[in-house]
Design a protein around this motif. Sequence first.
Motif, PDB file in Angstrom:
ATOM      1  N   SER A 269      22.232  55.360  49.458  1.00 26.84           N
ATOM      2  CA  SER A 269      22.257  55.053  50.889  1.00 26.84           C
ATOM      3  C   SER A 269      23.065  56.054  51.698  1.00 26.84           C
ATOM      4  O   SER A 269      22.910  56.145  52.919  1.00 26.84           O
ATOM      5  N   ALA A 270      23.916  56.834  51.046  1.00 27.01           N
ATOM      6  CA  ALA A 270      24.825  57.719  51.764  1.00 27.01           C
ATOM      7  C   ALA A 270      24.271  59.129  51.958  1.00 27.01           C
ATOM      8  O   ALA A 270      24.862  59.922  52.691  1.00 27.01           O
ATOM      9  N   PHE A 271      23.140  59.454  51.321  1.00 26.48           N
ATOM     10  CA  PHE A 271      22.609  60.811  51.405  1.00 26.48           C
ATOM     11  C   PHE A 271      21.123  60.758  51.746  1.00 26.48           C
ATOM     12  O   PHE A 271      20.383  59.913  51.244  1.00 26.48           O
ATOM     13  N   THR A 294      22.659  59.980  35.105  1.00 31.40           N
ATOM     14  CA  THR A 294      22.089  61.270  35.491  1.00 31.40           C
ATOM     15  C   THR A 294      21.520  61.156  36.892  1.00 31.40           C
ATOM     16  O   THR A 294      20.657  60.310  37.150  1.00 31.40           O
ATOM     17  N   ALA A 295      22.022  61.982  37.810  1.00 34.39           N
ATOM     18  CA  ALA A 295      21.551  62.006  39.197  1.00 34.39           C
ATOM     19  C   ALA A 295      20.812  63.318  39.425  1.00 34.39           C
ATOM     20  O   ALA A 295      21.382  64.399  39.252  1.00 34.39           O
ATOM     21  N   THR A 296      19.545  63.225  39.816  1.00 35.10           N
ATOM     22  CA  THR A 296      18.710  64.410  40.005  1.00 35.10           C
ATOM     23  C   THR A 296      18.334  64.546  41.472  1.00 35.10           C
ATOM     24  O   THR A 296      17.780  63.624  42.072  1.00 35.10           O
ATOM     25  N   ALA A 297      18.652  65.702  42.060  1.00 33.99           N
ATOM     26  CA  ALA A 297      18.343  65.965  43.466  1.00 33.99           C
ATOM     27  C   ALA A 297      18.221  67.468  43.660  1.00 33.99           C
ATOM     28  O   ALA A 297      18.789  68.258  42.903  1.00 33.99           O
ATOM     29  N   GLU A 298      17.478  67.873  44.685  1.00 36.64           N
ATOM     30  CA  GLU A 298      17.290  69.298  44.970  1.00 36.64           C
ATOM     31  C   GLU A 298      18.300  69.743  46.025  1.00 36.64           C
ATOM     32  O   GLU A 298      17.992  69.829  47.209  1.00 36.64           O
ATOM     33  N   GLU A 304      27.625  70.218  49.396  1.00 38.90           N
ATOM     34  CA  GLU A 304      26.978  68.908  49.356  1.00 38.90           C
ATOM     35  C   GLU A 304      27.051  68.322  47.946  1.00 38.90           C
ATOM     36  O   GLU A 304      27.242  67.117  47.771  1.00 38.90           O
ATOM     37  N   VAL A 305      26.899  69.182  46.935  1.00 36.59           N
ATOM     38  CA  VAL A 305      27.055  68.722  45.556  1.00 36.59           C
ATOM     39  C   VAL A 305      28.455  68.170  45.340  1.00 36.59           C
ATOM     40  O   VAL A 305      28.647  67.113  44.728  1.00 36.59           O
ATOM     41  N   LEU A 306      29.448  68.880  45.866  1.00 42.07           N
ATOM     42  CA  LEU A 306      30.832  68.437  45.730  1.00 42.07           C
ATOM     43  C   LEU A 306      31.044  67.087  46.404  1.00 42.07           C
ATOM     44  O   LEU A 306      31.643  66.172  45.813  1.00 42.07           O
ATOM     45  N   GLN A 307      30.537  66.944  47.636  1.00 40.12           N
ATOM     46  CA  GLN A 307      30.711  65.688  48.357  1.00 40.12           C
ATOM     47  C   GLN A 307      29.985  64.540  47.654  1.00 40.12           C
ATOM     48  O   GLN A 307      30.507  63.425  47.556  1.00 40.12           O
ATOM     49  N   PHE A 308      28.785  64.820  47.161  1.00 42.65           N
ATOM     50  CA  PHE A 308      28.032  63.786  46.456  1.00 42.65           C
ATOM     51  C   PHE A 308      28.769  63.337  45.200  1.00 42.65           C
ATOM     52  O   PHE A 308      28.897  62.135  44.931  1.00 42.65           O
TER      53      PHE A 308
END
Length: 355
Positions: A269-271, A294-298, A304-308
Motif C-alpha cells: 500500500s505504501a508504494f 522475496t519482494a520483486t519489483a522493477e 527507492e530500494v533503500l526506502q522500500f
Amino acid sequence: MNAKQWKYVIPLTVALAVASAGCSLLPGGKGEGETQPAIPSLSPVVEVSEDYYGSIQPYQQNQTRGMLSSMGYRIDFSHLELGLMEIARETFPTADYLFQEGQLITRDQVRDWIAEEKAGAPNGKQKTSSLVHVLEHDYLRKDDQQLAGMVLGLSLTPEYQDATGQNKIYTIDELRAKGQQLAAKIVQSVRANSTEVPIVVALYQVPEPNSSLVPGRFIMSGTVNANEASVSKWVPIDEAFFLFPSGEAEKAYPQQSLQYDKLKRHIQSAFKEYIGITGVGRFMGGKLTEMTITATAEYDSRTEVLQFTQFAAAGIEQAFEKSVHVNLYVQTINQPLGIYIRPANGEPYMHIYRK
C-alpha cells in the motif's frame, strides 16, 4: 552500520542451519571413548558460520553425482546436502574431522537398490520406487585422513502404487516406516563392504512435483554404531515448509497467515509500483522458526530500494516475534537489489547492492 558489520547470508530454502546458529531440537552429544553417533538434530534457522568442514585435496566428487537429473524428481539439493552436514556435526565435529564426498556407494548400487524396491511391489509392475536417491557423505580423521564415519541421506517420495495399480500417497508415519525398512537393507549392504565406522542415516522427503518454491524436508534420523549392522535408534524430525500466501498455510497456521497477509498489504500500500511478495515459512515442531520473504519489483532508483527495504523492515518488526528469524530479499526479475536479515533474538542488518 559500517561495512565491517555487513555479513553474507544464505537463504533458508537452500540450506539447513549450522549447529552454532541455535539450539538443537533433539537431545544429543558425544560419549567418552570410541566415537559413536549422537542423536542427530537440526537447528531452527540458517546462519553463516566459519565453522565448516575442511576437505582433502584434490577434491573428489561422489560417484552418484548427476543421477537425479534423469530421475524426474525435484530435490532441493542444497537443503539436502547442508542438512546432512548439520546432522553430521553432532557426531563428527569440524575440529576433528574432514569432509569428503562419498567414495564407497556407486551408481550401480543405487540403481540396484531402487530396482529391488520396484521388484518388491505387490503387482510386480510398480513404475515408481519410494527410494529416489542415496547420498553418501564421508568424514575423515584430521590426524591420519582415514575414513572415520559416514552419513547416508535417503531421499524418499510418498507416491506409490498399490496392488491394483492405483496411485496412492503414504502418510508421514507410513513413509517413515518405509524409510526405516529401506535403510535396514542399505546399511547391511554398506556393511558388507567391510565398512565398520559409525553411520548416521537421515530420511529426506522430496518436494511435491508441482511446487518450485517449497523445499523437501527431513522426517527422521537414525544412528548405527561402529561394528554394528542395524540402526540402534530412530528419532522423528518434525520439519515443514509452507508457501505464503496459500490455502495450505491458511488452513494449517491461520494466525501466521493473518500476520503475513497484513504485512504484505502494509508494504504494497505504501508504494505505487507493483510489488510481488511471496514467503516461505519453516516450522519445527509446529512452531514458526524462520520466514523468508522475496519482494520483486522493477526499481531503477537505489534510493527507492533503500526506502522500500527500510519500510518493509519496520513492518517485519511488528509482524513477527523476535524468536522468528526473518530473511527479506528485494530483487528485480534479473538481479538482487537489497537484503534485510533479522536473526532470531539478534541484531538485524541490511545491505543495498550498488549495481
